[in-house]
Design a protein around this motif. Structure first.
Motif, mmCIF file in Angstrom:
data_model
loop_
_atom_site.group_PDB
_atom_site.id
_atom_site.type_symbol
_atom_site.label_atom_id
_atom_site.label_comp_id
_atom_site.label_asym_id
_atom_site.label_seq_id
_atom_site.Cartn_x
_atom_site.Cartn_y
_atom_site.Cartn_z
ATOM 1 N N GLN A 31 -44.761 8.558 -21.092
ATOM 2 C CA GLN A 31 -44.069 7.276 -21.098
ATOM 3 C C GLN A 31 -43.475 7.081 -19.695
ATOM 4 O O GLN A 31 -42.474 7.709 -19.338
ATOM 5 N N ILE A 32 -44.102 6.252 -18.912
ATOM 6 C CA ILE A 32 -43.703 6.075 -17.512
ATOM 7 C C ILE A 32 -42.553 5.068 -17.456
ATOM 8 O O ILE A 32 -42.725 3.893 -17.786
ATOM 9 N N LYS A 33 -41.421 5.553 -17.022
ATOM 10 C CA LYS A 33 -40.211 4.746 -17.062
ATOM 11 C C LYS A 33 -39.969 4.017 -15.749
ATOM 12 O O LYS A 33 -40.539 4.337 -14.715
ATOM 13 N N SER A 34 -39.085 3.041 -15.828
ATOM 14 C CA SER A 34 -38.551 2.372 -14.646
ATOM 15 C C SER A 34 -37.131 2.874 -14.418
ATOM 16 O O SER A 34 -36.459 3.310 -15.362
ATOM 17 N N PHE A 35 -36.664 2.818 -13.187
ATOM 18 C CA PHE A 35 -35.286 3.185 -12.884
ATOM 19 C C PHE A 35 -34.600 1.935 -12.368
ATOM 20 O O PHE A 35 -34.867 1.459 -11.273
ATOM 21 N N ALA A 36 -33.740 1.364 -13.197
ATOM 22 C CA ALA A 36 -33.142 0.067 -12.911
ATOM 23 C C ALA A 36 -31.630 0.138 -13.057
ATOM 24 O O ALA A 36 -31.120 0.559 -14.103
ATOM 25 N N ALA A 37 -30.921 -0.255 -11.997
ATOM 26 C CA ALA A 37 -29.459 -0.309 -12.002
ATOM 27 C C ALA A 37 -28.841 0.993 -12.484
ATOM 28 O O ALA A 37 -27.903 1.012 -13.272
ATOM 29 N N GLY A 38 -29.415 2.104 -12.047
ATOM 30 C CA GLY A 38 -28.857 3.413 -12.344
ATOM 31 C C GLY A 38 -29.297 4.019 -13.649
ATOM 32 O O GLY A 38 -28.812 5.099 -14.020
ATOM 33 N N GLN A 39 -30.231 3.375 -14.366
ATOM 34 C CA GLN A 39 -30.660 3.869 -15.679
ATOM 35 C C GLN A 39 -32.179 3.974 -15.736
ATOM 36 O O GLN A 39 -32.895 3.127 -15.201
ATOM 37 N N TRP A 40 -32.656 5.028 -16.412
ATOM 38 C CA TRP A 40 -34.080 5.138 -16.693
ATOM 39 C C TRP A 40 -34.397 4.317 -17.938
ATOM 40 O O TRP A 40 -33.746 4.463 -18.973
ATOM 41 N N ILE A 41 -35.398 3.427 -17.817
ATOM 42 C CA ILE A 41 -35.745 2.499 -18.887
ATOM 43 C C ILE A 41 -37.143 2.824 -19.410
ATOM 44 O O ILE A 41 -38.109 2.879 -18.648
ATOM 45 N N GLU A 42 -37.229 3.019 -20.730
ATOM 46 C CA GLU A 42 -38.517 3.328 -21.365
ATOM 47 C C GLU A 42 -39.460 2.123 -21.287
ATOM 48 O O GLU A 42 -39.016 0.974 -21.193
ATOM 49 N N ASP A 74 -33.802 -5.967 -16.517
ATOM 50 C CA ASP A 74 -32.760 -6.897 -16.083
ATOM 51 C C ASP A 74 -32.859 -7.037 -14.560
ATOM 52 O O ASP A 74 -32.279 -6.261 -13.801
ATOM 53 N N VAL A 75 -33.614 -8.036 -14.143
ATOM 54 C CA VAL A 75 -33.873 -8.225 -12.718
ATOM 55 C C VAL A 75 -32.592 -8.503 -11.950
ATOM 56 O O VAL A 75 -32.364 -7.965 -10.861
ATOM 57 N N ASP A 126 -28.505 -6.925 -8.037
ATOM 58 C CA ASP A 126 -27.069 -6.772 -7.795
ATOM 59 C C ASP A 126 -26.721 -5.321 -7.471
ATOM 60 O O ASP A 126 -25.901 -5.042 -6.579
ATOM 61 N N ASN A 127 -27.349 -4.396 -8.175
ATOM 62 C CA ASN A 127 -27.097 -2.977 -7.914
ATOM 63 C C ASN A 127 -27.502 -2.605 -6.492
ATOM 64 O O ASN A 127 -26.791 -1.856 -5.802
ATOM 65 N N ALA A 128 -28.640 -3.136 -6.048
ATOM 66 C CA ALA A 128 -29.091 -2.848 -4.681
ATOM 67 C C ALA A 128 -28.152 -3.460 -3.658
ATOM 68 O O ALA A 128 -27.760 -2.808 -2.678
ATOM 69 N N ARG A 129 -27.757 -4.709 -3.877
ATOM 70 C CA ARG A 129 -26.970 -5.427 -2.866
ATOM 71 C C ARG A 129 -25.517 -4.993 -2.817
ATOM 72 O O ARG A 129 -24.916 -4.949 -1.744
ATOM 73 N N THR A 130 -24.946 -4.679 -3.967
ATOM 74 C CA THR A 130 -23.504 -4.401 -3.992
ATOM 75 C C THR A 130 -23.168 -2.916 -4.057
ATOM 76 O O THR A 130 -22.029 -2.535 -3.799
ATOM 77 N N LEU A 136 -29.656 13.554 -3.302
ATOM 78 C CA LEU A 136 -29.534 13.334 -1.859
ATOM 79 C C LEU A 136 -29.402 11.859 -1.498
ATOM 80 O O LEU A 136 -28.925 11.530 -0.408
ATOM 81 N N LEU A 137 -29.845 10.990 -2.389
ATOM 82 C CA LEU A 137 -29.768 9.551 -2.123
ATOM 83 C C LEU A 137 -28.449 8.980 -2.633
ATOM 84 O O LEU A 137 -28.006 9.317 -3.739
ATOM 85 N N PRO A 138 -27.807 8.094 -1.878
ATOM 86 C CA PRO A 138 -26.624 7.424 -2.408
ATOM 87 C C PRO A 138 -27.003 6.491 -3.555
ATOM 88 O O PRO A 138 -28.150 6.022 -3.646
ATOM 89 N N LYS A 139 -26.068 6.249 -4.432
ATOM 90 C CA LYS A 139 -26.331 5.387 -5.589
ATOM 91 C C LYS A 139 -26.786 4.006 -5.127
ATOM 92 O O LYS A 139 -26.262 3.451 -4.168
ATOM 93 N N GLY A 140 -27.777 3.489 -5.845
ATOM 94 C CA GLY A 140 -28.275 2.153 -5.564
ATOM 95 C C GLY A 140 -29.285 2.064 -4.446
ATOM 96 O O GLY A 140 -29.816 0.989 -4.173
ATOM 97 N N ALA A 141 -29.591 3.193 -3.779
ATOM 98 C CA ALA A 141 -30.494 3.152 -2.624
ATOM 99 C C ALA A 141 -31.950 2.988 -3.033
ATOM 100 O O ALA A 141 -32.751 2.466 -2.273
ATOM 101 N N LEU A 142 -32.312 3.438 -4.255
ATOM 102 C CA LEU A 142 -33.706 3.415 -4.671
ATOM 103 C C LEU A 142 -33.806 3.090 -6.149
ATOM 104 O O LEU A 142 -33.139 3.707 -6.979
ATOM 105 N N GLN A 143 -34.645 2.104 -6.469
ATOM 106 C CA GLN A 143 -34.957 1.762 -7.858
ATOM 107 C C GLN A 143 -36.477 1.660 -7.993
ATOM 108 O O GLN A 143 -37.199 1.526 -6.999
ATOM 109 N N LEU A 144 -36.942 1.739 -9.220
ATOM 110 C CA LEU A 144 -38.385 1.785 -9.487
ATOM 111 C C LEU A 144 -38.753 0.834 -10.611
ATOM 112 O O LEU A 144 -38.094 0.818 -11.659
ATOM 113 N N VAL A 145 -39.811 0.059 -10.377
ATOM 114 C CA VAL A 145 -40.373 -0.797 -11.425
ATOM 115 C C VAL A 145 -41.756 -0.277 -11.762
ATOM 116 O O VAL A 145 -42.681 -0.371 -10.953
#
Length: 676
Positions: A5-16, A42-43, A48-52, A204-213
């Motif tokens: 089940q390949i998840k996305s990582f969005a706004a700090g959460q792994w999404i199924e 939730d686009v 917002d997570n990336a920008r703020t 090693l990455l600060p929060k919000g630096a990387l998300q995955l769709v």
């Protein structure tokens, strides 16, 4: 078999995976191995997570902080790359292909980490080019600076390089200080997801630096603004659809495209059969046809050779292709694996049929070829196919149809101008290569073809042992191309970082430019050094800290002794009449290097201290001659400080040599390594 089940990582959460999830089959045997996709992400929360969160966290760091972060991330991936290898086999890639994708991506991160430390300041602002004097007396100056964009970079990547394709965009983006949302192609997103997990789990990455769709972006691109960037790799049709969206155009959103292209390779007219260049050419064309099963945006699609060498090249290529073992990429004996999916196989076969309308297939039969391994009947395999086009001037489809697989077309040219014209018929490519030992041939191709190509690769017997290959984009050099190739540029060293920064013209006094750039500008306030600056540690020194030395008179005896000691008896230093006849000199003058030596004697503190080594000087200019009997003085100012490691940092000193009238005689920047 367990379906991942390949998840996305969005706004700090792994999404199924959710509604809209798509099944992903192994390229080797067609079995379903994973599913990915979610239309309910939730686009707005992601942006917002990336920008703020991500952006502010990254911008708190200096360029050097971010470079160090990229380096340790690369080292972390390097120690876990076997897990990525194991997954990548199902994309159809062989172990050799993994080295290009996985090791190549990690290597790109290491290069950017190194370049960030060496070529960018340990600061928050990058200074672009030199200070411009905008007023007569130098009280009003200009300087271009580059600062991180305040938005997010959306990376849309192709299926063929699930790791390198991500990391070659991510490294310069993070170095710039901009967070990224990565969207890999669904067909190979399971490898990208594993790589992203490794980076996020490392901490090693600060929060919000990387998300995955993992799946589709939904309407994310319609929610971007002018501080955001879209970087796309894929087909020209998809790029056109995305970049022409009214929202993208209306808001002047940066759009970087690296598209498909019909790259060419030219056998020089001097490279006859039996020459080293001929053999190199055949070897590289074969490699480019079969590496990653031809699924490379830089692969050779058009093979241009002198007309009288067409048949020898066909025979030589066929002999190599005949020895290429096709099959299960997990087997050590396999040399070429599968295409990434059944859909890709179908597309390649359709494009091959189009090419077959204007060219004759002289090697490879998709209905009759041998596979190495068992249980591969449902795999996405095709054999290498070589076509020959007898009339490349009128056969338009070979210049506009790309079969994104192990397929290439050979064609003859009459002379070098004809070869250049055929090369340019692709209307823009990422790379063209030329195999020649003749510098005039190389120059003629560069002048005639460079405008249509993002990179020209020349190889011959002299560079063969160290050349990286036609199809290898390097992080040091631009990757991209004009026209059909997309018109964009990726990589290119620090040039690649600039895509994610804003260039701004700063105008003001020397003090203002010094305060903004963190680099002392001549004319700015000087800080009187509390002690000789060579006795002060790196950390204690302040930007602008200055000493003015005592003066020294330069005599004829000094000049003659220096001439005798060094052997530099140039007439301007030794012959009064000859020197006076020179429009640059009033008569005999001191050697420039004598003045530099005397300057060092005036400002150097000789005792042991925090200055560990003099590592060189930059930007030396001799501005006025100094005659015997005149005096020399020096101003030494701390211009810039850059940490290098845990023991010492580099201090850049601005050095000005003046005469008895306070007129500038010479100016340069001295580099020293100073202990903390």
């Amino acid at each position: 078999m367990t379906v991942q089940q390949i998840k996305s990582f969005a706004a700090g959460q792994w999404i199924e995976p959710g509604t809209g999830a798509r099944a992903i089959a192994s390229a080797i045997n067609g079995q379903i191995i994973a599913q990915a996709g979610n239309t309910a992400l939730d686009v707005d929360a992601m942006l917002d997570n990336a920008r703020t969160v991500g952006g502010p966290n990254l911008r708190k760091m200096t360029f050097h902080d971010r470079a160090r972060m990229i380096k340790v991330l690369a080292a972390h991936l390097n120690s876990h790359k076997q897990a990525l290898y194991d997954l990548s086999f199902d994309t159809g890639a062989t172990q050799s292909d993994h080295l290009i994708d996985i090791d190549g991506g990690i290597g790109t991160m290491f290069v950017y980490a190194s370049k960030g430390r060496r070529e960018m300041p340990d600061a928050h602002v990058y200074l672009d080019a030199e200070v411009e004097q905008l007023s007569r007396n130098g009280t009003f100056l200009g300087q271009h600076i580059c600062s991180p964009l305040l938005g997010v970079a959306v990376h849309i990547n192709a299926f063929n390089f699930p790791v390198w394709g991500m990391l070659e965009k991510l490294a310069p983006t993070l170095l710039a200080g901009v967070p990224a949302i990565v969207k890999p192609a669904t067909a190979s997103c399971y490898v990208t997801e594993a790589c992203v997990r490794l980076m996020l789990d490392s901490g090693l990455l600060p929060k919000g630096a990387l998300q995955l769709v993992s799946g589709g972006l939904g309407d994310m691109l319609d929610r971007l603004d002018a501080q955001d960037v879209v970087s796309f790799t894929g087909s020209a049709d998809t790029a056109l659809k995305l970049r022409s969206a009214p929202h993208i155009q209306r808001n002047s959103i940066r759009f970087i495209a690296e598209q498909d292209s019909l790259n060419a390779s030219v056998l020089g007219p001097d490279a006859a059969p039996g020459t080293p260049e001929f053999n190199l050419f055949v070897k590289e064309v074969h490699r480019e046809m079969t590496t990653k099963a031809g699924q490379k945006c830089t692969a050779i699609r058009r093979i241009l050779v002198p007309e009288n060498h067409v048949q020898p090249v066909i025979e030589a290529l066929n002999a190599r292709l005949e020895k290429t073992v096709i099959g299960d990429p997990r087997l050590e004996t396999t040399r070429m694996g599968a295409l990434v999916s059944a859909a890709q196989k179908q597309d390649v076969l359709e494009k091959a049929a189009i090419l077959g309308q204007q060219a004759e297939r002289v090697y490879g039969d998709p209905d009759n070829f041998t596979l190495n391994g068992a249980g591969l009947e449902a795999g996405a395999f095709v054999p290498p196919m070589l076509f020959h086009c007898a009339d490349p001037d009128t056969a338009t489809r070979i210049h506009d149809t790309e079969a994104f697989g192990p397929i290439s077309t050979i064609m003859g040219y009459q002379d070098l101008d004809h070869a250049i014209a055929l090369t340019n018929k692709g209307r823009g490519s990422l790379v063209a290569s030329v195999f020649t030992h003749d510098g005039d041939v190389a120059r003629q191709v560069a002048l005639g073809a460079a405008a249509w190509h993002g990179r020209l690769y020349f190889n011959n017997r002299d560079s063969a042992t160290e050349s990286t290959g036609h199809g290898s984009p390097l992080p040091h050099m631009v990757h991209g191309g004009p026209g059909r190739a997309g018109g964009g540029e990726e990589l290119g060293g620090i040039r690649g970082v600039m895509h994610y920064m804003q260039r701004t013209a700063i105008q003001g006094s020397p003090d203002i430019l010094t305060a903004i750039g963190g680099r002392w500008v001549p004319g700015a306030r000087e800080i009187t050094a509390p002690a000789h600056p060579f006795t002060r540690s790196f950390n204690a020194l302040e930007i602008g800290e200055t000493i003015h030395t005592e003066t020294r008179q330069v005599t004829v005896e000094d000049i003659e002794h220096f001439a005798e000691f060094t052997g530099d008896t140039f007439y301007a230093h030794m012959d009064e009449d000859a020197a006076a006849a020179n429009p640059f000199f009033p008569g005999r003058v001191a050697h420039g290097y004598l003045l530099l030596s005397f300057a060092a004697g005036l400002f150097v503190e000789p005792n042991p201290g925090p200055v560990l080594a003099n590592t060189g000087l930059d930007n030396l200019r001799f501005m006025a001659p100094l005659s015997p009997g005149e005096t020399l003085g020096v101003r030494l100012t701390v211009k810039q400080k850059t940490k290098r490691n845990d023991e010492y940092g580099e201090v850049r000193w601005h050095v000005t040599l003046t005469n008895q009238n306070d007129e500038r005689v010479a100016e340069y920047e001295l580099l020293t390594m100073n202990a903390y």
